[in-house]
Write a protein that holds these residues in place. Structure first.
Motif, PDB file in Angstrom:
ATOM      1  N   GLY A 207      37.344  19.108  62.761  1.00 55.02           N
ATOM      2  CA  GLY A 207      36.648  18.469  61.651  1.00 55.02           C
ATOM      3  C   GLY A 207      36.901  16.971  61.699  1.00 55.02           C
ATOM      4  O   GLY A 207      37.901  16.512  62.255  1.00 55.02           O
ATOM      5  N   THR A 208      35.994  16.198  61.119  1.00 55.18           N
ATOM      6  CA  THR A 208      36.106  14.746  61.172  1.00 55.18           C
ATOM      7  C   THR A 208      37.449  14.267  60.617  1.00 55.18           C
ATOM      8  O   THR A 208      37.794  14.562  59.461  1.00 55.18           O
ATOM      9  N   ASP A 209      38.188  13.580  61.460  1.00 55.85           N
ATOM     10  CA  ASP A 209      39.499  13.017  61.091  1.00 55.85           C
ATOM     11  C   ASP A 209      40.543  14.072  60.727  1.00 55.85           C
ATOM     12  O   ASP A 209      41.584  13.729  60.154  1.00 55.85           O
ATOM     13  N   ARG A 210      40.270  15.316  61.038  1.00 52.52           N
ATOM     14  CA  ARG A 210      41.221  16.375  60.708  1.00 52.52           C
ATOM     15  C   ARG A 210      42.168  16.612  61.871  1.00 52.52           C
ATOM     16  O   ARG A 210      41.806  16.523  63.030  1.00 52.52           O
ATOM     17  N   THR A 211      43.428  16.928  61.541  1.00 56.13           N
ATOM     18  CA  THR A 211      44.440  17.283  62.521  1.00 56.13           C
ATOM     19  C   THR A 211      45.161  18.547  62.068  1.00 56.13           C
ATOM     20  O   THR A 211      45.107  18.915  60.884  1.00 56.13           O
ATOM     21  N   ALA A 212      45.843  19.199  62.999  1.00 56.32           N
ATOM     22  CA  ALA A 212      46.558  20.440  62.698  1.00 56.32           C
ATOM     23  C   ALA A 212      48.025  20.157  62.415  1.00 56.32           C
ATOM     24  O   ALA A 212      48.645  19.314  63.072  1.00 56.32           O
ATOM     25  N   VAL A 213      48.591  20.891  61.448  1.00 60.69           N
ATOM     26  CA  VAL A 213      50.010  20.727  61.111  1.00 60.69           C
ATOM     27  C   VAL A 213      50.800  22.028  61.269  1.00 60.69           C
ATOM     28  O   VAL A 213      52.025  22.016  61.290  1.00 60.69           O
ATOM     29  N   ALA A 214      50.110  23.160  61.372  1.00 61.69           N
ATOM     30  CA  ALA A 214      50.771  24.449  61.604  1.00 61.69           C
ATOM     31  C   ALA A 214      49.781  25.363  62.294  1.00 61.69           C
ATOM     32  O   ALA A 214      48.564  25.237  62.096  1.00 61.69           O
ATOM     33  N   ILE A 215      50.289  26.300  63.105  1.00 60.21           N
ATOM     34  CA  ILE A 215      49.399  27.163  63.880  1.00 60.21           C
ATOM     35  C   ILE A 215      49.956  28.571  63.962  1.00 60.21           C
ATOM     36  O   ILE A 215      51.177  28.780  63.948  1.00 60.21           O
ATOM     37  N   ALA A 216      49.045  29.553  64.025  1.00 57.13           N
ATOM     38  CA  ALA A 216      49.419  30.963  64.144  1.00 57.13           C
ATOM     39  C   ALA A 216      48.400  31.657  65.028  1.00 57.13           C
ATOM     40  O   ALA A 216      47.202  31.349  64.965  1.00 57.13           O
ATOM     41  N   ALA A 217      48.850  32.592  65.858  1.00 56.16           N
ATOM     42  CA  ALA A 217      47.959  33.317  66.756  1.00 56.16           C
ATOM     43  C   ALA A 217      48.110  34.813  66.541  1.00 56.16           C
ATOM     44  O   ALA A 217      49.230  35.339  66.537  1.00 56.16           O
ATOM     45  N   GLY A 218      46.983  35.498  66.351  1.00 53.17           N
ATOM     46  CA  GLY A 218      46.967  36.944  66.253  1.00 53.17           C
ATOM     47  C   GLY A 218      46.617  37.554  67.592  1.00 53.17           C
ATOM     48  O   GLY A 218      46.717  36.908  68.640  1.00 53.17           O
ATOM     49  N   ILE A 219      46.168  38.805  67.561  1.00 52.66           N
ATOM     50  CA  ILE A 219      45.863  39.459  68.831  1.00 52.66           C
ATOM     51  C   ILE A 219      44.680  38.778  69.518  1.00 52.66           C
ATOM     52  O   ILE A 219      44.733  38.487  70.714  1.00 52.66           O
ATOM     53  N   PHE A 220      43.619  38.478  68.789  1.00 50.52           N
ATOM     54  CA  PHE A 220      42.438  37.846  69.367  1.00 50.52           C
ATOM     55  C   PHE A 220      41.905  36.712  68.489  1.00 50.52           C
ATOM     56  O   PHE A 220      40.726  36.374  68.584  1.00 50.52           O
TER      57      PHE A 220
END
Length: 285
Positions: free
Chosen positions: A134-147
């Motif tokens: 997204g415009t000017d958006r950054t990630a601060v936390a992440i999670a991964a499921g099976i797919f």
């Protein structure tokens, strides 16, 4: 590491299961680990120089080293990008994603459902940037499921991508997404502060320390008192009088939260006693 080791996911140079903690092989000369994420068959760690090493099953390129060769010892991923380093990591079933130091996200491995978020369904065995968050958006936390994969963004919103057959992307549909897609509302003026992805469900702690979940709910793993799948973020039932959540973990078919009084609350599938309540009865709240 300890446990199942058929693909070398313990990183000790063997495929021998271990029932006691066993040191991995070297992480590299003078290198130490600062963060770790383990999936079913592979493990990845961020090192003190902010590079990434992975080990275990690699049929889909989920180790990110440019091959599909299983590794029984920690192995450096290919470049994360010029001058880029990792600040957070999440290992999914057959893919891996990392937040980089500029707040972008890079993923590698299986991509059959778009869980790498780069706008394709092409498998990648080296780290590859997702499409825009997204415009000017950054990630601060992440999670991964099976797919699927989900990230909390810097404005406290949540963006997910990948398989969506149970609504685990949270955008009000069951359409797979191969680019980061905003979830539906987390609630009026609510933002996310922590996130965890299970097999086909996602749960987040909000800024008021309540919990919302979405996706598959066959066993009550969304904690809303039903077994109805939800394709938008849905508040759990009460965590207890005046209780709030401070940490959360969603796994295959159950979810657990650490509460503000240091007690634990769990819900969902309980055939093996994984809810820890002294029974093997599933719980929907």
């Amino acid at each position: 590491c300890w446990g199942y080791n058929n693909y070398g996911q313990l990183g000790d140079g063997t495929t021998t299961d271990r029932n006691t903690p066993t040191q991995t092989s070297s992480l590299g000369t003078d290198r130490t680990a600062v963060a770790i994420s383990a999936s079913r068959y592979h493990t990845c760690a961020i090192l003190d120089d902010a590079s990434v090493v992975c080990w275990g099953y690699n049929a889909y390129g989920q180790l990110g080293d440019g091959t599909t060769t299983d590794r029984h010892t920690p192995t450096q991923t290919s470049s994360l990008g010029t001058d880029r380093t990792a600040v957070a990591i999440a290992a999914g079933e057959y893919h891996t994603c990392a937040i980089l130091d500029d707040g972008s996200v890079s993923c590698w491995g299986n991509n059959g459902y778009g869980q790498r978020g780069d706008g394709t369904n092409t498998q990648r065995n080296t780290p590859t940037q997702t499409s825009s968050l997204g415009t000017d958006r950054t990630a601060v936390a992440i999670a991964a499921g099976i797919f699927h994969t989900c990230a909390i963004l810097d404005d406290g919103s949540v963006s997910c991508w990948g398989r969506n057959n149970y609504g685990q992307i949270g955008d009000g549909t069951t359409n797979n997404r191969n680019t980061p897609t905003q979830t539906s509302s987390l609630g009026t003026d609510r933002t996310a502060v922590a996130i965890s992805a299970g097999r086909f469900q996602t749960c987040a702690i909000l800024d008021d320390a309540s919990v919302v979940c979405w996706g598959q709910n066959d066993y009550g793993q969304l904690g809303d008192g039903t077994t109805t799948d939800r394709n938008t973020p849905t508040q759990t039932s009460s965590l207890g009088t005046d209780r709030t959540a401070v940490a959360i973990s969603a796994v295959t078919w159950h979810t657990c939260a650490l509460l503000d009084d240091e007690s634990l609350s769990c819900w969902g599938y309980n055939m093996y006693g994984q809810l820890g309540d002294g029974t093997t009865t599933d719980r929907h709240t």
